[in-house]
Design a protein around this motif. Structure first.
Motif, short mmCIF file in Angstrom:
data_model
loop_
_atom_site.label_atom_id
_atom_site.label_comp_id
_atom_site.label_asym_id
_atom_site.label_seq_id
_atom_site.Cartn_x
_atom_site.Cartn_y
_atom_site.Cartn_z
N LEU A 13 -35.47 -10.97 18.12
CA LEU A 13 -36.22 -10.27 17.07
C LEU A 13 -37.59 -10.90 16.87
CD1 LEU A 13 -33.42 -9.59 14.42
CD2 LEU A 13 -34.36 -8.01 16.11
N ILE A 14 -37.67 -12.23 16.95
CA ILE A 14 -38.96 -12.92 16.83
C ILE A 14 -39.90 -12.48 17.96
CG2 ILE A 14 -40.09 -15.18 17.06
CD1 ILE A 14 -37.60 -16.31 15.52
N LEU A 15 -39.40 -12.46 19.18
CA LEU A 15 -40.22 -12.02 20.31
C LEU A 15 -40.58 -10.54 20.19
CD1 LEU A 15 -38.41 -13.83 23.28
CD2 LEU A 15 -40.58 -14.45 22.20
N CYS A 61 -31.61 -4.35 20.70
CA CYS A 61 -32.95 -4.77 20.28
C CYS A 61 -34.03 -3.79 20.72
CB CYS A 61 -33.29 -6.15 20.87
SG CYS A 61 -32.61 -7.52 19.93
N ALA A 62 -33.77 -3.04 21.77
CA ALA A 62 -34.81 -2.19 22.37
C ALA A 62 -35.41 -1.20 21.38
CB ALA A 62 -34.25 -1.46 23.58
N GLY A 63 -34.61 -0.65 20.49
CA GLY A 63 -35.12 0.36 19.57
C GLY A 63 -35.58 -0.18 18.22
N VAL A 64 -35.52 -1.48 18.04
CA VAL A 64 -35.90 -2.08 16.75
C VAL A 64 -37.43 -2.02 16.61
CG1 VAL A 64 -35.95 -4.22 15.41
CG2 VAL A 64 -33.88 -3.57 16.66
N MET A 72 -35.67 -5.54 10.35
CA MET A 72 -35.39 -5.60 11.79
C MET A 72 -33.91 -5.92 12.03
SD MET A 72 -38.79 -7.54 13.22
CE MET A 72 -38.22 -7.59 14.92
N TYR A 73 -33.35 -6.86 11.26
CA TYR A 73 -31.95 -7.21 11.43
C TYR A 73 -31.05 -6.03 11.06
CZ TYR A 73 -27.65 -9.89 11.46
OH TYR A 73 -26.38 -10.34 11.75
#
Length: 115
Positions: A13-15, A61-64, A72-73
């Motif tokens: 998520l950070i990246l 993660c791809a669609g976040v 985001m989480y």
């Protein structure tokens, strides 16, 4: 999801948000659990699922959409739950209880933060 996978999700998520993070000393102190056999069994399942699990995390993660980390989480949790629902039965049995717990955290933190 344990500390290692939780850290992996956080790193993704950070990246994904194009941010960086720096930390000092370890923030988690490990203690032996009274039910250490349960922990060993869970760790064993996690090792067997490792590579497929990483692919599932990447897919979720791809669609976040970048934003604040609680949002985001929450997005990740919803997407990961869908990914887990499509997984083979042995993955679902292991991961769906965790997905429910992740959603409880999102709901609890959202109610406190007013999101």
């Amino acid at each position: 999801i344990g500390d290692i996978w939780g850290g992996f999700i956080c790193k993704n998520l950070i990246l994904h948000n194009s941010d960086i993070l720096s930390a000092g000393e370890p923030m988690i102190r490990h203690h032996k659990e009274p039910e250490f056999l349960k922990n060993i069994r869970q760790e064993h399942y996690a090792h067997l699922m490792g590579m497929r699990f990483c692919d599932m995390l990447d897919e979720a993660c791809a669609g976040v959409k970048p934003g604040d980390y609680l949002s985001m989480y929450g997005q990740f949790t919803s997407a990961f739950t869908l990914v887990c629902e499509r997984a083979p039965a042995y993955f679902r049995a292991y991961l769906m209880p965790t997905c429910r717990k992740m959603q409880i955290w999102v709901d609890a933190l959202s109610s406190v933060s007013g999101s």
